[in-house]
Motif scaffolding. Sequence first.
Motif, PDB file in Angstrom:
ATOM      1  N   PHE A  13      48.739  54.595  44.541  1.00 49.88           N
ATOM      2  CA  PHE A  13      48.660  56.063  44.524  1.00 49.88           C
ATOM      3  C   PHE A  13      48.386  56.593  45.937  1.00 49.88           C
ATOM      4  O   PHE A  13      49.126  57.429  46.463  1.00 49.88           O
ATOM      5  CB  PHE A  13      47.578  56.547  43.539  1.00 49.88           C
ATOM      6  CG  PHE A  13      47.666  58.020  43.259  1.00 49.88           C
ATOM      7  CD1 PHE A  13      48.318  58.490  42.133  1.00 49.88           C
ATOM      8  CD2 PHE A  13      47.116  58.951  44.149  1.00 49.88           C
ATOM      9  CE1 PHE A  13      48.430  59.857  41.890  1.00 49.88           C
ATOM     10  CE2 PHE A  13      47.227  60.316  43.911  1.00 49.88           C
ATOM     11  CZ  PHE A  13      47.882  60.777  42.780  1.00 49.88           C
ATOM     12  N   ASP A  33      39.911  52.447  52.918  1.00 49.45           N
ATOM     13  CA  ASP A  33      39.652  51.576  51.764  1.00 49.45           C
ATOM     14  C   ASP A  33      38.389  50.774  52.023  1.00 49.45           C
ATOM     15  O   ASP A  33      38.170  50.283  53.126  1.00 49.45           O
ATOM     16  CB  ASP A  33      40.824  50.643  51.468  1.00 49.45           C
ATOM     17  CG  ASP A  33      40.858  50.287  49.986  1.00 49.45           C
ATOM     18  OD1 ASP A  33      41.790  50.703  49.292  1.00 49.45           O
ATOM     19  OD2 ASP A  33      39.886  49.632  49.513  1.00 49.45           O
ATOM     20  N   ASN A  41      44.803  47.110  43.685  1.00 45.87           N
ATOM     21  CA  ASN A  41      44.897  45.974  42.777  1.00 45.87           C
ATOM     22  C   ASN A  41      46.257  45.284  42.793  1.00 45.87           C
ATOM     23  O   ASN A  41      46.419  44.218  42.207  1.00 45.87           O
ATOM     24  CB  ASN A  41      44.583  46.430  41.347  1.00 45.87           C
ATOM     25  CG  ASN A  41      43.098  46.588  41.155  1.00 45.87           C
ATOM     26  OD1 ASN A  41      42.324  46.359  42.080  1.00 45.87           O
ATOM     27  ND2 ASN A  41      42.697  46.996  39.967  1.00 45.87           N
ATOM     28  N   ALA A  59      47.879  39.352  37.262  1.00 46.76           N
ATOM     29  CA  ALA A  59      49.332  39.329  37.480  1.00 46.76           C
ATOM     30  C   ALA A  59      49.905  40.741  37.494  1.00 46.76           C
ATOM     31  O   ALA A  59      49.583  41.561  36.633  1.00 46.76           O
ATOM     32  CB  ALA A  59      49.995  38.515  36.387  1.00 46.76           C
ATOM     33  N   HIS A  60      50.763  41.024  38.454  1.00 49.48           N
ATOM     34  CA  HIS A  60      51.408  42.333  38.593  1.00 49.48           C
ATOM     35  C   HIS A  60      52.924  42.195  38.568  1.00 49.48           C
ATOM     36  O   HIS A  60      53.516  41.589  39.462  1.00 49.48           O
ATOM     37  CB  HIS A  60      50.947  43.010  39.888  1.00 49.48           C
ATOM     38  CG  HIS A  60      49.653  43.725  39.733  1.00 49.48           C
ATOM     39  ND1 HIS A  60      48.476  43.075  39.475  1.00 49.48           N
ATOM     40  CD2 HIS A  60      49.360  45.064  39.737  1.00 49.48           C
ATOM     41  CE1 HIS A  60      47.504  43.967  39.349  1.00 49.48           C
ATOM     42  NE2 HIS A  60      48.012  45.181  39.502  1.00 49.48           N
ATOM     43  N   LEU A  61      53.534  42.766  37.528  1.00 53.64           N
ATOM     44  CA  LEU A  61      54.994  42.724  37.363  1.00 53.64           C
ATOM     45  C   LEU A  61      55.517  44.131  37.518  1.00 53.64           C
ATOM     46  O   LEU A  61      55.051  45.034  36.813  1.00 53.64           O
ATOM     47  CB  LEU A  61      55.359  42.228  35.944  1.00 53.64           C
ATOM     48  CG  LEU A  61      54.973  40.802  35.557  1.00 53.64           C
ATOM     49  CD1 LEU A  61      55.317  39.820  36.644  1.00 53.64           C
ATOM     50  CD2 LEU A  61      53.540  40.653  35.132  1.00 53.64           C
ATOM     51  N   ARG A 354      44.401  55.592  39.094  1.00 50.14           N
ATOM     52  CA  ARG A 354      43.822  55.148  37.817  1.00 50.14           C
ATOM     53  C   ARG A 354      42.309  55.360  37.775  1.00 50.14           C
ATOM     54  O   ARG A 354      41.747  55.674  36.733  1.00 50.14           O
ATOM     55  CB  ARG A 354      44.181  53.688  37.556  1.00 50.14           C
ATOM     56  CG  ARG A 354      43.702  52.792  38.647  1.00 50.14           C
ATOM     57  CD  ARG A 354      43.999  51.334  38.452  1.00 50.14           C
ATOM     58  NE  ARG A 354      43.035  50.615  39.249  1.00 50.14           N
ATOM     59  CZ  ARG A 354      41.940  50.054  38.791  1.00 50.14           C
ATOM     60  NH1 ARG A 354      41.677  50.092  37.503  1.00 50.14           N
ATOM     61  NH2 ARG A 354      41.096  49.465  39.587  1.00 50.14           N
ATOM     62  N   LEU A 361      47.156  53.079  34.414  1.00 51.87           N
ATOM     63  CA  LEU A 361      48.479  53.436  34.934  1.00 51.87           C
ATOM     64  C   LEU A 361      49.181  52.159  35.372  1.00 51.87           C
ATOM     65  O   LEU A 361      48.605  51.378  36.136  1.00 51.87           O
ATOM     66  CB  LEU A 361      48.359  54.335  36.172  1.00 51.87           C
ATOM     67  CG  LEU A 361      47.665  55.686  36.048  1.00 51.87           C
ATOM     68  CD1 LEU A 361      47.518  56.315  37.434  1.00 51.87           C
ATOM     69  CD2 LEU A 361      48.458  56.602  35.131  1.00 51.87           C
ATOM     70  N   MET A 363      52.042  50.382  37.744  1.00 56.54           N
ATOM     71  CA  MET A 363      52.328  50.717  39.146  1.00 56.54           C
ATOM     72  C   MET A 363      53.338  51.860  39.263  1.00 56.54           C
ATOM     73  O   MET A 363      53.167  52.773  40.072  1.00 56.54           O
ATOM     74  CB  MET A 363      52.856  49.480  39.882  1.00 56.54           C
ATOM     75  CG  MET A 363      51.797  48.421  40.090  1.00 56.54           C
ATOM     76  SD  MET A 363      52.434  46.990  40.981  1.00 56.54           S
ATOM     77  CE  MET A 363      53.243  46.098  39.678  1.00 56.54           C
TER      78      MET A 363
HETATM   79  P1  FDA Z   1      43.966  50.910  42.781  1.00 58.34           P
HETATM   80  O1  FDA Z   1      42.784  50.463  42.009  1.00 58.34           O
HETATM   81  O2  FDA Z   1      45.047  49.926  43.015  1.00 58.34           O
HETATM   82  O3  FDA Z   1      43.474  51.419  44.212  1.00 58.34           O
HETATM   83  C1  FDA Z   1      42.305  52.169  44.394  1.00 58.34           C
HETATM   84  C2  FDA Z   1      41.731  51.805  45.752  1.00 58.34           C
HETATM   85  O4  FDA Z   1      40.645  52.696  46.045  1.00 58.34           O
HETATM   86  C3  FDA Z   1      41.154  50.394  45.809  1.00 58.34           C
HETATM   87  O5  FDA Z   1      41.781  49.667  46.857  1.00 58.34           O
HETATM   88  C4  FDA Z   1      39.669  50.618  46.085  1.00 58.34           C
HETATM   89  O6  FDA Z   1      39.115  49.619  46.933  1.00 58.34           O
HETATM   90  C5  FDA Z   1      39.681  51.965  46.784  1.00 58.34           C
HETATM   91  N1  FDA Z   1      38.401  52.682  46.702  1.00 58.34           N
HETATM   92  C6  FDA Z   1      37.692  52.956  45.577  1.00 58.34           C
HETATM   93  N2  FDA Z   1      36.544  53.597  45.908  1.00 58.34           N
HETATM   94  C7  FDA Z   1      36.555  53.748  47.270  1.00 58.34           C
HETATM   95  C8  FDA Z   1      35.638  54.307  48.205  1.00 58.34           C
HETATM   96  N3  FDA Z   1      34.467  54.835  47.820  1.00 58.34           N
HETATM   97  N4  FDA Z   1      35.948  54.287  49.526  1.00 58.34           N
HETATM   98  C9  FDA Z   1      37.118  53.708  49.934  1.00 58.34           C
HETATM   99  N5  FDA Z   1      38.009  53.154  49.085  1.00 58.34           N
HETATM  100  C10 FDA Z   1      37.732  53.157  47.774  1.00 58.34           C
HETATM  101  N6  FDA Z   1      50.823  47.519  36.711  1.00 58.34           N
HETATM  102  C11 FDA Z   1      52.129  47.173  36.560  1.00 58.34           C
HETATM  103  O7  FDA Z   1      53.007  48.007  36.777  1.00 58.34           O
HETATM  104  N7  FDA Z   1      52.459  45.892  36.198  1.00 58.34           N
HETATM  105  C12 FDA Z   1      51.533  44.931  35.962  1.00 58.34           C
HETATM  106  O8  FDA Z   1      51.871  43.795  35.625  1.00 58.34           O
HETATM  107  C13 FDA Z   1      50.159  45.286  36.123  1.00 58.34           C
HETATM  108  N8  FDA Z   1      49.189  44.364  35.912  1.00 58.34           N
HETATM  109  C14 FDA Z   1      47.874  44.739  35.969  1.00 58.34           C
HETATM  110  C15 FDA Z   1      46.887  43.809  35.684  1.00 58.34           C
HETATM  111  C16 FDA Z   1      45.553  44.177  35.706  1.00 58.34           C
HETATM  112  C17 FDA Z   1      44.491  43.177  35.407  1.00 58.34           C
HETATM  113  C18 FDA Z   1      45.209  45.514  36.012  1.00 58.34           C
HETATM  114  C19 FDA Z   1      43.788  45.960  35.973  1.00 58.34           C
HETATM  115  C20 FDA Z   1      46.178  46.438  36.328  1.00 58.34           C
HETATM  116  C21 FDA Z   1      47.521  46.057  36.312  1.00 58.34           C
HETATM  117  N9  FDA Z   1      48.520  46.951  36.642  1.00 58.34           N
HETATM  118  C22 FDA Z   1      49.840  46.596  36.502  1.00 58.34           C
HETATM  119  C23 FDA Z   1      48.188  48.333  37.067  1.00 58.34           C
HETATM  120  C24 FDA Z   1      48.107  48.493  38.599  1.00 58.34           C
HETATM  121  O9  FDA Z   1      47.090  47.689  39.124  1.00 58.34           O
HETATM  122  C25 FDA Z   1      47.864  49.985  38.896  1.00 58.34           C
HETATM  123  O10 FDA Z   1      48.995  50.718  38.533  1.00 58.34           O
HETATM  124  C26 FDA Z   1      47.575  50.304  40.341  1.00 58.34           C
HETATM  125  O11 FDA Z   1      46.493  49.537  40.768  1.00 58.34           O
HETATM  126  C27 FDA Z   1      47.258  51.776  40.473  1.00 58.34           C
HETATM  127  O12 FDA Z   1      47.032  52.097  41.801  1.00 58.34           O
HETATM  128  P2  FDA Z   1      45.857  53.072  42.209  1.00 58.34           P
HETATM  129  O13 FDA Z   1      46.128  53.422  43.622  1.00 58.34           O
HETATM  130  O14 FDA Z   1      45.716  54.155  41.236  1.00 58.34           O
HETATM  131  O15 FDA Z   1      44.509  52.211  42.062  1.00 58.34           O
END
Ligand code: FDA
Length: 389
Positions: A13, A33, A41, A59-61, A354, A361, A363
């Motif tokens: 995002f 970050d 993630n 795993a991320h697909l 998310r 959400l 990806m």
């Molecule tokens: P994301 O969590 O990736 O990023 C948020 C960032 O903010 C992190 O890097 C964090 O360190 C940072 N942050 C938080 N607080 C902060 C602060 N105070 N200061 C600085 N930085 C800070 N999707 C898909 O399409 N296919 C798949 O196979 C999978 N598989 C999957 C497995 C598992 C176990 C999970 C939990 C999730 C998936 N996903 C997935 C979903 C995928 O991980 C998700 O869509 C993305 O992580 C969303 O990206 P965001 O940027 O929203 O959050």
Amino acid sequence: MNADLVVVGSGLFGLTIAERAATELGLKVALLDRRSHIGGNAYSKKEEQTGIEVHQYGAHLFHTSNERVWEYVNRFTDFTNYVHKVYTNHNGVVYPMPINLGTINQFFNVAYSPAEAKALIQEQAGELAGTDPQNLNDKGIQLIGRPLYEAFIKHYTAKQWQTDPADLPASIISRLPVRYNYDNRYFNDKYEGLPVDGYAAWLERMAAHENIEVHLNTDFFEDGHEYSRSNVIGQVPVIYTGPVDRYFDFAEGDLSWRTIDLEQEVLPIEDFQGCAVMNYPDADQPYTRIHEFRHFHPERDYTKDATVIMREFSRFAEKGDEPYYPVNTSVDREKLLAYRDLAKGEDKVLFGGRLGTYKYLDMHMAIGAALSMFDNKIKPHFENGQKLE
Ligand code: FDA
């Protein structure tokens, strides 16, 4: 301050917002970050001993049917033609997932046609026909019948939630897909694949614009750096993708999450399980599934001397754990509404991703939501002075 926009969190995002703001609007972006790497993630890296790419947070697909998202991600990476398939090991027998005609015929040891299989499942689901199930156990039986539910769903769900499905609300599942053909592709989307050079290369290319300054190991809430909350709020627009409850110092209480523990092991064999993901739906294994990462990239020339597996265990998150899946109880939903009200009152801060929206959400959904926020809020703000809310 040397930034026009501060983006907190470099997951997909935050990266999408930062890339669009830098490329399309020419803005100077500070991308923070708290982790030591970008990508949130979705990040992956090579396991040192074997060189096999391992997804660090599960795993991320990648898959999508959204044309705009597909066009956008292809600016930064090509995708392999990997098609995701999952198998499940029940009582020592391996079946294809999601439940399809192959699973049904193997499980009942028959050779039913699609119509015969459908009639069988309808008959078995009829056990609770006409009732209004209130718990997940009864709902599961009503959807696919007791035999398949108890074999493939019941204990798997109990392990995911650390709770007997009879004590879980029926609302957690609205449907359990059963395919009356032999299609065992896991995803139904038009596009699917894995980034050819790995996730890290893809994510780094998104942040490579000269107007984006990446600040790793930098927590928005900690003072002592230029872009801390106390320095930027009210000064520069902020896109915040960290946990929404943390932003408001948990004023309305903690939102609850499930987390996973990932146990990685390098084995001195070429191939452990013959596929990328094997589910373990029985009660006697504590893990829910095992990933074997070499199978995500059959096109790569990986070593034949070793393989990397990862066992996945699911549990409720405690303070300090990585928040992965929103639990989303009715109490959580009430707290979320209160946080949304607080968010509306924040000047020049938008909440996304998310963690910022307390929503699971995929990806492609995170990227799509970021593109919409950019079009509808960020661009009109910087181009026409529209209020950022
Ligand atoms: P994301 O969590 O990736 O990023 C948020 C960032 O903010 C992190 O890097 C964090 O360190 C940072 N942050 C938080 N607080 C902060 C602060 N105070 N200061 C600085 N930085 C800070 N999707 C898909 O399409 N296919 C798949 O196979 C999978 N598989 C999957 C497995 C598992 C176990 C999970 C939990 C999730 C998936 N996903 C997935 C979903 C995928 O991980 C998700 O869509 C993305 O992580 C969303 O990206 P965001 O940027 O929203 O959050």
